[in-house]
Structure formats: C-alpha cells, structure tokens
Design a protein around this motif. Sequence first.
Motif, PDB file in Angstrom:
ATOM      1  N   PHE A  59     109.904 -41.158 -95.180  1.00 23.07           N
ATOM      2  CA  PHE A  59     108.953 -41.838 -94.313  1.00 23.07           C
ATOM      3  C   PHE A  59     107.578 -41.816 -94.965  1.00 23.07           C
ATOM      4  CE2 PHE A  59     111.664 -40.761 -90.439  1.00 23.07           C
ATOM      5  CZ  PHE A  59     111.984 -42.083 -90.191  1.00 23.07           C
ATOM      6  N   VAL A  60     106.823 -42.893 -94.811  1.00 24.11           N
ATOM      7  CA  VAL A  60     105.427 -42.911 -95.248  1.00 24.11           C
ATOM      8  C   VAL A  60     104.556 -43.252 -94.036  1.00 24.11           C
ATOM      9  CG1 VAL A  60     105.961 -43.574 -97.618  1.00 24.11           C
ATOM     10  CG2 VAL A  60     105.508 -45.343 -95.930  1.00 24.11           C
ATOM     11  N   PRO A  61     103.359 -42.649 -93.942  1.00 27.93           N
ATOM     12  CA  PRO A  61     102.475 -42.927 -92.796  1.00 27.93           C
ATOM     13  C   PRO A  61     101.775 -44.266 -92.962  1.00 27.93           C
ATOM     14  CG  PRO A  61     101.421 -41.388 -94.306  1.00 27.93           C
ATOM     15  CD  PRO A  61     102.800 -41.632 -94.849  1.00 27.93           C
ATOM     16  N   VAL A  62     101.757 -45.057 -91.907  1.00 26.82           N
ATOM     17  CA  VAL A  62     101.151 -46.387 -91.947  1.00 26.82           C
ATOM     18  C   VAL A  62     100.454 -46.665 -90.614  1.00 26.82           C
ATOM     19  CG1 VAL A  62     102.778 -47.386 -93.612  1.00 26.82           C
ATOM     20  CG2 VAL A  62     103.315 -47.415 -91.165  1.00 26.82           C
ATOM     21  N   LEU A  63      99.529 -47.618 -90.635  1.00 27.63           N
ATOM     22  CA  LEU A  63      98.889 -48.093 -89.417  1.00 27.63           C
ATOM     23  C   LEU A  63      99.275 -49.547 -89.220  1.00 27.63           C
ATOM     24  CD1 LEU A  63      96.881 -47.520 -87.100  1.00 27.63           C
ATOM     25  CD2 LEU A  63      95.069 -48.403 -88.583  1.00 27.63           C
ATOM     26  N   VAL A 123      94.405 -37.887 -95.000  1.00 23.72           N
ATOM     27  CA  VAL A 123      93.697 -38.777 -95.918  1.00 23.72           C
ATOM     28  C   VAL A 123      93.762 -40.211 -95.387  1.00 23.72           C
ATOM     29  CG1 VAL A 123      93.525 -39.660 -98.271  1.00 23.72           C
ATOM     30  CG2 VAL A 123      94.274 -37.307 -97.886  1.00 23.72           C
ATOM     31  N   ILE A 124      92.587 -40.858 -95.328  1.00 27.46           N
ATOM     32  CA  ILE A 124      92.492 -42.252 -94.923  1.00 27.46           C
ATOM     33  C   ILE A 124      91.834 -43.023 -96.064  1.00 27.46           C
ATOM     34  CG2 ILE A 124      91.616 -43.879 -93.197  1.00 27.46           C
ATOM     35  CD1 ILE A 124      93.541 -41.887 -92.034  1.00 27.46           C
ATOM     36  N   PRO A 125      92.341 -44.185 -96.455  1.00 22.95           N
ATOM     37  CA  PRO A 125      91.706 -44.950 -97.535  1.00 22.95           C
ATOM     38  C   PRO A 125      90.217 -45.173 -97.263  1.00 22.95           C
ATOM     39  CG  PRO A 125      93.822 -45.920 -96.970  1.00 22.95           C
ATOM     40  CD  PRO A 125      93.562 -44.861 -95.952  1.00 22.95           C
ATOM     41  N   LEU A 176      99.067 -45.236 -95.901  1.00 22.37           N
ATOM     42  CA  LEU A 176      98.194 -44.073 -96.029  1.00 22.37           C
ATOM     43  C   LEU A 176      98.784 -42.954 -96.887  1.00 22.37           C
ATOM     44  CD1 LEU A 176      97.090 -45.591 -93.466  1.00 22.37           C
ATOM     45  CD2 LEU A 176      96.515 -43.354 -92.557  1.00 22.37           C
ATOM     46  N   ASP A 177      99.955 -43.143 -97.450  1.00 22.64           N
ATOM     47  CA  ASP A 177     100.634 -42.038 -98.141  1.00 22.64           C
ATOM     48  C   ASP A 177      99.932 -41.673 -99.452  1.00 22.64           C
ATOM     49  OD1 ASP A 177     102.348 -40.207 -99.244  1.00 22.64           O
ATOM     50  OD2 ASP A 177     104.156 -41.273 -98.642  1.00 22.64           O
TER      51      ASP A 177
END
Length: 333
Positions: A203-207, A138-140, A221-222
Amino acid sequence: MLLPSHSEVQMVTQSRLHRTLGYPNATYGSLLLTLGGQKQKTITVQKPHIQTFPVELRLEIFSHLELKPYVISHGVCKAWKQELPHAILHPIRRRMLDSCRTLRDMLGVWEHCQFYVEDLQPFDRDNYINTLLEQYPVIPEEFVFWIREWPERLALEYMWPGLPFRPCVQELFENAVNWFGYLPHSPQLSAIRYYYWTPAVKFVPVLLIYRNSDSTVWLILDKDEPDIFGKVIELSTTRGDAPTIIPHPEPEDLDDDSSWEDDGGPLMISHPDWITFQVAEWTTFAQTGLKHRKIKTFPTPANFSLNAPSALHLPAPRWIDRSLPSSLAILQK
C-alpha cells in the motif's frame, strides 16, 4: 563610572506629539540624563522605519513574505515595486507567483473564478496539513506551500478544500467530483496498491483529489518510493482498469515521464508535482471554455466500495485502516 540612579533618569516621550503633527520621520523619544548634578544630556532615538533600512536588508525581509503579502506589497509605493522583483524568494513560492501570473493571462480564468466565490468556506490551512501529517510524516513541499499560501479565489472549482463536496460546475467535467472538499476539517489519506501482481505488492499513502466517470486523480505521498513521491497521477478507468492500482512498467517500457501506456491507451497520466498539475488543469479549462452550473452538495460520510466506478464512492480504504484484515485481504487478491 557608576550608572545613574532611577531618580536621575527621566524619559520624555515625544513620539505621540510628533505623530499627531504628521511628521513621518519624527523622533521616537528623548532620554534626559542627569549625572551627578551635572548639566543634562539629551540622547535622541529615531523612530524605526523600513525605508531607513539598507536596500539589502529590505530585500532580505521581502524574501520571507508569503505569496499574498508579497503580491500586495507591490502596491505600497514605487520604490517597493522596483525592489520586490529582486528579492530571492523560495523556489516553490517563486513558481507559485509565476503560476498566478500565468493564470491571470489565461482567457476566461477570472470569469470562472467569480462563479463560485460565494461558495467558498473558510478552513484552517495549517490544521489541514497537520491532520495529514498525523497520518503520514511527510507531505510534498509543493503541496504544503500551495495549501498554506495559494489565493483561494484562484482555485479550480473542483480542487479546493474550501469548496463543497459536489460535482464540478464546469460543463466539460460535469461528472468530476470535488473530493478535495470531502471533510476539509479532517482530511483522510487513502491506501492504494503499488507493485501489484508481484511479491513486493504494498500500500502507498495517497490523497484523493477528484474522480469522474473516466479517471481518478491521486497525490502520492510515499517517501520510500522516490520515483513517484509528490507526483499527481490520473488513473484511467475507461477500460475497466482499477482506480486503485498504480502501474509499474519496466523502465524500458516507458516512452517518457508523462504517461504509462499499454496497447489499449494510457493507463496513467503523471504530473511531476502539484504545481505543474495545477497549471496543466487550468490550461485545459482555458482551452475548452467555461460554463457555470449550480449543483447541490453531496451528503457525508461517503460510502467506501473498492474500485467502485462511481465518482461518488471512495474507491480505496483509509490509510489508517491499512493493517485491518479487510485491507490486507485486498493485497492478497
């Protein structure tokens, strides 16, 4: 009634002749039918043209245009210029259009854009999004629209995948590094910590967007954390705070949604979505003035060093490496 045989049907195409003569509403072709030896009957087919469509249908077509063709369409003719504002655009595309107009009216913005046009490099926008989706499903939506449709000539110098991995050329942010330009053909998500010092630490996914000597900016992105999903956060490092830990104060400790603070100042500045963040950054530039500086790009790959204060180091492990023993040890510290 039997259908005419192939030998009884003749097609005489007149469209090429009429286009040559310059008739905009020319006949597309004529179909000559001979049925059972009777007198020939001609069926005329008009060449389709968007101006012959009902206004409602044109507005429906306009509503599906991407940002750039929608803007360009205003210059086709006076009728379109009057009709286009009535098209029902996707809400995010409408916000981007409003943002373009806001930036157009900001003092000095266009001059700044011209500083780095020669440095713009093409990159596959769809591949950029697809590469991120391969790492996280999933991407915002605001970010997806922006990557796919935003005019590259209106991108902040240190926040665009098609610009070099280097410090920002603007004097105020001379130490800000364009991490957006790091490996634009194979972008990598990072893993930073949330609910730290609690049993729920994760952990949370981030860019990673950019870093400077005072802060680190991430896009979150979580999807399992709706309170922070899609937000752009700026984590302070002025007091030695970790650039890889998202603060999680209790709701009663929050004054508003824009910043989380302790007695020493803001731990985090938060923007509700990507487009809001972009406009806020542009506003800062417009208020502080712009100055062009040429700086060499950095070599890749960059070094990883957990919580490294240097803007040139990746401060968090890659999301795809979050299950490695070295990454799990970070959670246990």
